[in-house]
Design an enzyme around this catalytic site. Sequence first.
Site, mmCIF file in Angstrom:
data_model
loop_
_atom_site.group_PDB
_atom_site.id
_atom_site.type_symbol
_atom_site.label_atom_id
_atom_site.label_comp_id
_atom_site.label_asym_id
_atom_site.label_seq_id
_atom_site.Cartn_x
_atom_site.Cartn_y
_atom_site.Cartn_z
ATOM 1 N N LYS A 1 -9.920 12.269 6.572
ATOM 2 C CA LYS A 1 -10.032 10.987 7.275
ATOM 3 C C LYS A 1 -10.997 11.064 8.457
ATOM 4 C CE LYS A 1 -6.477 8.892 5.214
ATOM 5 N NZ LYS A 1 -6.525 7.551 4.633
ATOM 6 N N HIS B 1 0.832 -1.203 0.000
ATOM 7 C CA HIS B 1 0.000 0.000 0.000
ATOM 8 C C HIS B 1 0.872 1.260 0.000
ATOM 9 C CE1 HIS B 1 -3.178 2.854 0.909
ATOM 10 N NE2 HIS B 1 -2.534 3.239 1.983
HETATM 11 CA CA CA Z 1 -5.799 4.383 6.888
#
Ligand code: CA
Length: 423
Positions: A261, A141
């Site tokens: 987020k 990632h």
């Molecule tokens: Ca994350």
Amino acid sequence: MIRANDPALHSWIEIAADSEFPIQNLPFGIFSTPERDPRVGVAIGEYILDLCVLGRRDFFVLTDLDPTVFHRPSLNDFIALGKPIWRAVRNRVSELLRNDNDEISGNSDLIRDCLVKQSDAELLMPVHVPNYTDFYSSLQHATNVGSMFRGPENALLPNWRHLPVGYHGRASSIVVSGTAIHRPKGQTRAPDAAAPTFGPTRQLDFELEVAFIAGRETALGQSITPYEAEDYIFGLVLFNDWSARDMQAWEYQPLGPFLAKSFASSTSPWVVTLDALEPFRVKGPEQDPRPLPYLEFLGSRHYDINLEVLLQPQGSGPVSISRTNTKHLYWSMGQQLAHQSSNGCNLQVGDLYASGTISGPGNGSYGSMLELTWQGTQPLQLPDGSERRFLEDYDTVIMRGFGERNGIRIGFGELKTQVLPAI
Ligand code: CA
């Protein structure tokens, strides 16, 4: 071997062979029904065992256990009792559910009192989360995202292989599976635009993660080692760390993730104990360079848990879009917790530590839309004829996870969330 993990155990409750909640799992959660206020339960097959009812009837005569600890709207007070108590309670529940035990099974009134169908119950937030940290522990990632934002030659920043990179997230917006989220609004700037604008994100994304719940506090100034960390971890949940990529790209430098987020993160309702996951321990990837001594560990500290993401557009069925595994994580949970406490920051019971997006090798095993569609350049084609670069309003994202050994599946249940339009 932990007694409750014995693959030879069978319950007097009928449990489907492919159930994620066999007698060897026994995850803890919080549930309510119209007749029962929020309380602690254990998942078994299609049922929930009501520990509040059993506690009141003295089924847990254990040292230091006040049975009213099961009559709470979160697991925190139970978790705070410590690992010997979690283990003893899980072993006792296992004993009560075994086909050779009639303490419950021989009493039909009690069965009615202490067993609730999961489909008749509402599963609630399992823990009150005082602090939430999100790590960035998947090499694939970090490499994918770094390649997109900085180019392949600068994909991994110099610190990545030396410490588990993380940031402090927002605890107040963590919600349980089944709670719809609204598309967030924020400031973005298109690559060719001179000035930013404000409005609903155009690049809403999920992040496939697992998270562990801290079960023991530390004092301010105290640090723990990766070995000690296991006594500080109660269990694991599936975790969706929702992200607004266009907001993230504009706001993240130089201090890291913020409003892209913090609008919501979603957790699965059942906390699978570290004890139940013991059979799925595996060695992690080799760490090169060798971590500094405070992060060093030997042995199998990673877990082999299959993960899957499904996308369900409104009005059609769920489609599998990614499959991966927690064993691909580079940094272990023990290392994450050792690093978190290494500066003397105090841990609290109920703290949630998320792994970071888990991507495996190769497309099809990536844990976010950002990677699956390579920043929207390779849209996903869905069976209903539509395509997706990022998530659309009314899409539902479903995450699943389980380990399997000796024909026994230890799972987390579903983490399912629908995206609603911006308010
Ligand atoms: Ca994350």
